[in-house]
Design an enzyme around this catalytic site. Structure first.
Site, mmCIF file in Angstrom:
data_model
loop_
_atom_site.group_PDB
_atom_site.id
_atom_site.type_symbol
_atom_site.label_atom_id
_atom_site.label_comp_id
_atom_site.label_asym_id
_atom_site.label_seq_id
_atom_site.Cartn_x
_atom_site.Cartn_y
_atom_site.Cartn_z
ATOM 1 N N TYR A 104 -5.234 -1.885 -3.459
ATOM 2 C CA TYR A 104 -6.314 -2.742 -3.009
ATOM 3 C C TYR A 104 -7.651 -2.243 -3.702
ATOM 4 O O TYR A 104 -8.752 -1.935 -3.110
ATOM 5 C CB TYR A 104 -6.486 -2.676 -1.488
ATOM 6 N N CYS A 152 -26.614 -2.751 -7.085
ATOM 7 C CA CYS A 152 -27.962 -2.933 -6.485
ATOM 8 C C CYS A 152 -27.742 -3.685 -5.214
ATOM 9 O O CYS A 152 -28.085 -4.772 -4.514
ATOM 10 C CB CYS A 152 -28.735 -3.945 -7.194
ATOM 11 N N ARG A 172 0.943 -1.281 0.075
ATOM 12 C CA ARG A 172 0.052 0.055 0.023
ATOM 13 C C ARG A 172 0.901 1.341 0.034
ATOM 14 O O ARG A 172 0.586 2.300 -0.832
ATOM 15 C CB ARG A 172 -0.706 -0.081 1.374
#
Length: 413
Positions: free
Chosen positions: A379, A350, A284
């Site tokens: 990520y 949805c 990260r």
């Protein structure tokens, strides 16, 4: 460097206008800064100075082939967690002797693939896995290089889904059991014990957590050497270096929550006592700050005083907000000079959990406007999926004023 900035009332990645990227490549699109990627890796690598070390990039954070090639060219190693990631790492040019492979559930086929390619270390996570590795290596008439993953029971006090080093987590072997596993492995002709490993979690912002886990590993290595005559080559302290997801445009220095120099200066004196090489596995912190998800406003609506900005990117493109409640700053690509409003930025999926940000203050944007979800280089695409039969976004790498499409958009219709 600050990879994203406003110039002439437009948001730029390096010297490239994000509006132009949206016009050329469409939306949603992941945009990455090459300079940020290389600079972040270099700062982490240089922090460890002359002490023998390897910086193994965690492919789970971003596995785009071009990104991996760039890091391999810089001398990075690779931290992989599946056979697929191992194949990607080899294809991208990472030498096998710079690849470590951790996973609590490696299949026989994946273990065989790792042994066949003579990688630096299989980070074994249970005594039963160790026995399986030995059996497979024997059947191949090979010797498997193995590192034992320790669970040091160190709590990073972060989100439970990204904490991996406590006794409540599935990862690694408890210290008491690990010693007997090491003793057994040292007597097997088809296992080469090369190291010890731990990974205590992600988004770590407390230096004490690294120090405590390093102390546990060092004490364990010294005890093995003294009592059992077992000598290891390396100590792998895992990754998890956190980044600042707020104030992404501010001139506030490095994006890291812990200065890599402070980390290195804290753990090197501990590891030095063992004479072992030091491995670190950032992901990260290398790619996250230099990435953004570019998305376009489809509709705006209001329901009983609740405002929604509906965009063409959703949880299938960036699941972190829905999965962890993670925060990403969201910025208008062209800031409007009108009153701000408070709204939820939601996607087309949805699911009521499909959102990129809640109760955010933004200019009164309209249909067709562009937004950038910041600090999204890690990520993001690796967790993207085809839920609702939606195609995955494109990926674009920016180098100065040049933009290169490094992964085509998936087209469903």
């Amino acid at each position: 460097m600050i990879p994203f900035s406003y110039k002439d009332k437009n948001l730029f990645c390096e010297d490239t206008n994000l509006t132009e990227i949206a016009e050329q490549f469409g939306t949603p699109t992941y945009v990455y800064s090459k300079k940020s990627l290389l600079e972040n890796f270099s700062k982490i690598d240089k922090a460890f100075g002359d002490y023998p070390h390897k910086i193994c990039f965690a492919l789970k954070s971003n596995s785009n082939n071009r990104i991996l090639e760039l890091l391999a060219e810089q001398g990075a190693g690779a931290d992989v967690v599946s056979g697929g990631e191992l194949a990607l790492a080899l294809k991208a040019g990472f030498p096998a002797e710079r690849i470590v492979y951790a996973s609590v559930g490696k299949t026989d086929k994946e273990i065989e693939f790792a042994i066949k390619n003579d990688i630096l270390a299989l980070n074994v996570e249970s005594c039963q896995e160790l026995q399986v590795v030995n059996q497979i290596a024997e059947s191949m008439n090979k010797k498997a290089s193995v590192s034992i993953r320790i669970n040091p029971d160190v709590d990073i006090e972060g989100h439970p889904y990204i904490t991996t080093g406590t006794s409540a987590n599935k990862f690694g072997i408890q210290l008491g059991e690990a010693e007997s596993c090491m003793e057994w492995a040292s007597k097997q002709p088809h296992i080469n014990l090369v190291g010890i490993h731990c990974h205590i979690g992600s988004l770590i912002d407390k230096l004490d957590a690294y120090i405590k886990s390093a102390e546990i590993l060092v004490d364990f290595v010294l005890k093995l050497r003294k009592q059992d005559g077992i000598t290891l080559n390396h100590i792998d302290i895992g990754g998890g270096l956190g980044i600042d997801y707020h104030k992404v445009l501010a001139e506030h220095g490095d994006p890291f929550t812990i200065d890599p120099k402070n980390l290195a200066q804290s753990v090197i004196p501990l590891v030095k006592e063992t004479g072992c090489e030091l491995l670190f596995e950032p992901g990260r912190s290398v790619i996250g700050p230099g990435g953004a998800l570019l998305t376009r406003v489809l509709y705006t609506k209001e329901t009983k005083g609740k405002r929604f900005i509906i965009v063409d990117a959703g949880m299938s493109d960036l699941i972190r907000p829905s999965l962890y409640g993670a925060f990403h700053e969201i910025l208008p690509v062209i800031p409007a000079e009108n009153d701000t409003l408070t709204a939820d930025i939601v996607g087309p999926i949805c699911e009521s959990g499909d959102f990129l940000g809640k109760n955010r203050q933004l200019p009164n944007v309209k249909r067709g406007d562009l937004l950038a979800v910041m600090t999204a280089g890690a990520y993001g695409y690796t967790l993207a999926n085809n839920y609702n039969t939606r195609g995955k976004p494109a990926e674009v790498l920016v180098d100065g004023n040049a933009a290169d499409n490094i992964r085509e958009r998936e087209i469903m219709i």
